[in-house]
Design a protein around this motif. Structure first.
Motif: not given
Length: 420
Positions: A103-132
Motif C-alpha cells: 500500500q502507498f499510504p502517503g509520503p512519510a513514515g507516520n502515514h505508513s504507521v497510521e495506515a497500519a493501525l487503521k487497517l488492523a482495527r478495520k480487519f479485527t473490529g477491535r480498537e486498542s493497540v499495544i505498544s511499548f
C-alpha cells in the motif's frame, strides 16, 4: 541566519544544534555556505542510508525528470510504479518468502504507521493497540497514541486513546519473564485490558535511546500474538532498508510480521516515500478508503528502484554494514571503558549505535563539541541521554574511523570541562 529566527516557527529543532547554513552535500559529508565540511553521522535521521546525492541514483532521477515522465500521479498506474513493484517483489519480497500486498499510504513514515493501525482495527473490529515503553512511531495523533515520549505526547493537545504501553525488552529488572504482564492481562477477563487489534513494535528503538530487542524476545512476541490472534506490526521506518544489516530489521529474529511499515531510506535519495506491507488476506480496504494526494511520488519510485538494483542484488550491503557495525561497536566500547564513570554503556545493531551517558546533560554537550570539530550527530532517549550514531551505510572505513576519533575527542573535552 536572521531570516530563520524571524520567519520560521519556534518548532524547528535540529538546526538549533547545528547553527550553520548548509549548502551542498555528497556522500557522508555536508558543506555549509562558508565552505566548512562536516562528516554526517545523522544521515537525515536514517533517511540517507546510501549517502547524500548518491551519484548512481541521481543520474537515474535526472534522466527521468529530463524525459518529461510522470512526477505526480496520485495512485494512477504509471511505468515508474510498475517497475518499482516488480523489482521490490523480485529483489526483496520473493527471496525472503514474503507474500505481502503493498500500500502507498502517503509520503512519510507516520502515514505508513497510521495506515497500519487503521487497517488492523478495520480487519479485527477491535480498537486498542499495544505498544511499548520508549516507543516512537510518529507525530500524528494515531502514531502519538502508541508513542512513549511524554513531551511528544503532550503536544497532541487532545487525549490519546486506544493505546496501551507494555514493557519493552529489558525494560524491567532482567529477572521478570518476558511478556508476563501482557500475557497475564490478556488471559484474565478481569484485567480491564480489551483484546487488542494489534501490537506495534520497533526491533531497535532509535528515538527511544537505541534500545535493542533480542531475537528471542521478538520471537516470543510473535508467538504471543499468534496465540492470541493479535496482528503484529513491525515499524521498520528507521531501522529498515539495511540499517541493521539485513533489508528488514526483523529478519535476524526469523519472524514474519503481519504488517510492516517502511519509509525514510526507502526512496534511497531522501525523497518522500512510504509503504505499508500487509499479509495478503488483510487487504480489506475499499477503493479510496485510505488515500492521500502524495501517495504516488513517481521520482521516489525511480530512485527506490535504482537503490534496490544497485545495493540489494547479490549480497547487497548486509555484510559490509555488519562489518562496519563491529568497527563502530569496538571503538565505542573503548570510549565507554575510558570514561566508565560518565558512560553507562553502548547499545546498537548494524550501523545504529548509541553512547548512553550517566548524566543526560552530557549527551547534547558531546554532540555540540562534535559539531565544532566537524561531525553531525543527534541525541535520543527519553531524557536525551544517548549520543546517537546513524552514519550512511556507504560511509567508508576511513570516514567511520575519523568520526569515531572526533567522538572520543568530544567526550574527553566535555569531561575535562566538567572536571574543572
Amino acid at each position: 541566519m536572521d531570516v530563520f529566527a524571524h520567519l520560521e516557527s519556534e518548532v524547528r529543532g535540529y538546526c538549533r544544534g547545528w547553527p550553520t547554513v548548509f549548502s551542498t552535500a555528497r556522500g557522508s559529508h555536508m558543506t555549509d555556505e562558508d565552505g566548512k565540511t562536516y562528516l554526517d553521522f545523522f544521515a537525515g535521521a536514517g533517511t540517507l542510508n546510501y549517502g547524500h546525492n548518491n551519484p548512481q541514483l541521481k543520474q537515474r532521477l535526472m534522466d527521468y525528470l529530463a524525459s518529461d515522465s510522470v512526477v505526480h500521479g496520485l495512485d494512477m498506474y504509471t511505468v515508474a510504479k510498475r517497475d518499482f513493484l516488480d523489482r521490490f517483489n523480485e529483489i526483496v519480497l520473493a527471496p525472503r518468502g514474503l507474500d505481502y500486498k503493498v500500500q502507498f499510504p502517503g509520503p512519510a513514515g507516520n502515514h505508513s504507521v497510521e495506515a497500519a493501525l487503521k487497517l488492523a482495527r478495520k480487519f479485527t473490529g477491535r480498537e486498542s493497540v499495544i505498544s511499548f515503553t520508549n516507543a516512537f512511531h510518529g507525530m500524528t495523533l494515531g502514531a502519538l497514541a502508541v508513542t512513549g515520549n511524554s513531551m511528544k505526547r503532550d503536544g497532541a493537545g487532545v487525549p490519546l486513546g486506544h493505546g496501551v504501553a507494555m514493557p519493552y525488552d529489558n525494560y524491567l529488572d532482567g529477572r521478570t519473564p518476558d511478556f508476563l504482564l501482557l500475557e497475564t492481562m490478556l488471559d484474565d477477563s478481569g484485567s480491564g485490558l480489551d483484546k487488542p487489534a494489534a501490537v506495534i513494535v520497533e526491533t531497535v528503538q532509535g528515538e527511544g535511546g537505541l534500545n535493542v530487542a533480542t531475537a528471542e524476545w521478538l520471537r516470543g512476541l510473535s508467538d504471543l500474538c499468534k496465540r492470541h490472534d493479535i496482528l503484529l506490526i513491525v515499524d521498520d521506518v528507521q531501522m529498515g532498508c539495511g540499517r541493521t544489516g539485513p533489508f528488514f530489521s526483523f529478519e535476524e529474529a526469523g519472524i514474519t510480521p503481519d504488517i510492516v511499515c517502511l519509509s525514510k531510506s526507502l526512496s534511497g535519495y531522501g525523497l518522500p516515500f512510504a509503504i505499508t506491507l500487509m499479509r495478503r488476506d488483510l487487504d480489506v480496504w475499499e477503493p479510496g478508503e485510505h488515500n492521500g494526494t502524495f501517495r504516488g511520488f513517481n521520482p521516489a519510485f525511480i530512485t527506490a528502484t535504482a537503490a534496490l538494483e544497485d545495493y540489494w542484488t547479490g549480497e547487497g550491503l548486509e555484510k559490509q554494514t555488519l562489518a562496519k557495525g563491529q568497527q563502530v561497536e569496538l571503538a565505542l566500547n573503548e570510549i565507554a571503558l575510558e570514561h566508565a564513570g560518565a558512560i553507562e554503556g553502548v547499545r546498537g545493531r548494524g550501523l545504529a549505535w548509541g553512547l548512553v551517558m550517566r548524566d543526560a546533560e552530557m549527551a547534547p554537550r558531546v554532540c555540540a563539541e562534535a559539531f565544532g570539530r566537524g561531525l553531525l550527530m543527534e541525541t535520543s532517549g527519553p531524557e536525551g541521554e544517548v549520543v546517537k550514531l546513524l552514519p550512511p551505510l556507504t560511509t567508508t572505513d576511513a570516514e567511520l574511523a575519523r568520526g569515531l576519533e572526533i567522538i572520543a575527542e568530544s567526550v574527553r573535552a566535555v569531561r575535562a570541562t566538567v572536571a574543572v
